[in-house]
Design a protein around this motif. Structure first.
Motif, PDB file in Angstrom:
ATOM      1  N   GLU A  98       0.843  -1.188   0.000  1.00  0.00           N
ATOM      2  CA  GLU A  98       0.000   0.000   0.000  1.00  0.00           C
ATOM      3  C   GLU A  98       0.883   1.244   0.000  1.00  0.00           C
ATOM      4  O   GLU A  98       1.759   1.388   0.850  1.00  0.00           O
ATOM      5  N   ILE A  99       0.634   2.121  -0.961  1.00  0.00           N
ATOM      6  CA  ILE A  99       1.423   3.349  -1.077  1.00  0.00           C
ATOM      7  C   ILE A  99       0.487   4.535  -1.232  1.00  0.00           C
ATOM      8  O   ILE A  99      -0.541   4.439  -1.917  1.00  0.00           O
ATOM      9  N   ARG A 100       0.829   5.643  -0.592  1.00  0.00           N
ATOM     10  CA  ARG A 100       0.052   6.869  -0.740  1.00  0.00           C
ATOM     11  C   ARG A 100       0.937   7.967  -1.314  1.00  0.00           C
ATOM     12  O   ARG A 100       2.034   8.203  -0.813  1.00  0.00           O
TER      13      ARG A 100
ATOM     14  N   ASP B 176       2.588  -4.231  -6.741  1.00  0.00           N
ATOM     15  CA  ASP B 176       3.619  -5.248  -6.552  1.00  0.00           C
ATOM     16  C   ASP B 176       4.939  -4.775  -7.148  1.00  0.00           C
ATOM     17  O   ASP B 176       5.903  -5.520  -7.227  1.00  0.00           O
ATOM     18  N   ASN B 177       4.967  -3.489  -7.575  1.00  0.00           N
ATOM     19  CA  ASN B 177       6.189  -2.916  -8.142  1.00  0.00           C
ATOM     20  C   ASN B 177       6.204  -1.419  -7.849  1.00  0.00           C
ATOM     21  O   ASN B 177       5.634  -0.621  -8.595  1.00  0.00           O
ATOM     22  N   ARG B 178       6.842  -1.046  -6.755  1.00  0.00           N
ATOM     23  CA  ARG B 178       6.836   0.342  -6.300  1.00  0.00           C
ATOM     24  C   ARG B 178       7.405   1.299  -7.356  1.00  0.00           C
ATOM     25  O   ARG B 178       6.866   2.399  -7.570  1.00  0.00           O
TER      26      ARG B 178
ATOM     27  N   THR C 114       4.873   1.930 -10.277  1.00  0.00           N
ATOM     28  CA  THR C 114       3.746   2.763  -9.872  1.00  0.00           C
ATOM     29  C   THR C 114       4.166   4.203  -9.650  1.00  0.00           C
ATOM     30  O   THR C 114       3.474   5.135 -10.086  1.00  0.00           O
ATOM     31  N   ALA C 115       5.291   4.404  -8.979  1.00  0.00           N
ATOM     32  CA  ALA C 115       5.773   5.761  -8.718  1.00  0.00           C
ATOM     33  C   ALA C 115       6.021   6.512 -10.018  1.00  0.00           C
ATOM     34  O   ALA C 115       5.656   7.696 -10.158  1.00  0.00           O
ATOM     35  N   THR C 116       6.615   5.840 -10.979  1.00  0.00           N
ATOM     36  CA  THR C 116       6.893   6.478 -12.270  1.00  0.00           C
ATOM     37  C   THR C 116       5.598   6.829 -12.992  1.00  0.00           C
ATOM     38  O   THR C 116       5.436   7.949 -13.507  1.00  0.00           O
TER      39      THR C 116
END
Length: 247
Positions: free
Chosen positions: A83-85, A103-105, A108-110
């Motif tokens: 979980e990322i915010r 499942d791949n930070r 998702t961040a990019t």
């Protein structure tokens, strides 16, 4: 009372409905699996799972899909989601909170950073906008659940903190710790909710003009199309006139 009944966490646009439906099903299934994996696979004993299942039912996710998502967690063969915010700003100075399960930070961040940057916004550090929101429980009912007064009385008796009603439906706000119990009490009076989940409720709203609104809705649409993004919260308010112009 903070917030407004016209505040929406996701702006659904016309067109590509099948694609959006498939994406919504994927996100709902992912949330069910994560909820079941983090707690018990029994929704009566796992408030987050119960909320996820209620949301899935409201979107007509087939029962077999719901059970398959629970089974994946129980069998231990589910992907490891994190979980990322993300927090930042959109067009017109709107504050945004973007919640993701991934499942791949790095991926998702990019994707989130690029989507925000290309659509008139920028990401900030953790805590840069969340201080302007309250962490609360949110239970949603359709307008058919009853008139505003009846729903307000039911919510008050159930222990809710606030209610906002409009022609689109009813939003019932609770303390985080009370979400599950209030949802159960309301279900006995109003029937099954459309959704019950933790939410970010803005303390103040930002009026968005026509030019910024179009770009903002495009940004939210792009984020919504990302399978990793679960929910987009914002403190924007757009007038009915502008909404009609934007179609």
């Amino acid at each position: 009372m903070a917030g407004h009944s016209k505040y929406k966490n996701i702006m659904h646009r016309k067109g590509a409905q099948d694609k959006k439906r498939s994406s919504a099903f994927s996100k709902l299934s992912r949330e069910i699996t994560v909820a079941a994996k983090m707690g018990l696979p029994d929704p009566d004993m796992n408030p987050r799972l119960r909320a996820a299942i209620n949301a899935a039912k409201a979107m007509s996710l087939p029962k077999e899909n719901i059970q398959r998502s629970i089974d994946k967690a129980s069998k231990g063969d589910a992907e490891n989601y994190e979980e990322i915010r993300y927090e930042g700003f959109g067009p017109g100075g709107v504050s945004l909170i973007i919640e993701a399960l991934t499942d791949n930070r790095n991926r998702t961040a990019t994707n989130v950073r690029v989507a925000v940057a290309k659509n008139g916004g920028n990401l900030g550090a953790s805590g840069s906008v969340s201080h302007a929101f309250d962490r609360v429980g949110l239970i949603s009912y359709p307008a058919s659940a009853g008139d505003a007064e009846a729903v307000f009385e039911a919510a008050l008796d159930a222990g809710a903190e606030d209610v906002t009603s409009s022609e689109d439906g009813h939003e019932i706000w609770t303390a985080v710790a009370d979400l599950h119990e209030v949802a159960k009490a309301l279900e006995a009076k109003l029937g099954e909710a459309e959704g019950a989940k933790l939410a970010w409720r803005p303390q103040t709203m930002v009026d968005v003009g026509e030019d910024d609104a179009g770009t903002l809705f495009k940004l939210i649409e792009v984020l919504d199309e990302d399978d990793d993004v679960q929910t987009v919260w914002g403190n924007y308010e757009v007038s009915d006139e502008i909404l009609e112009k934007l179609g």
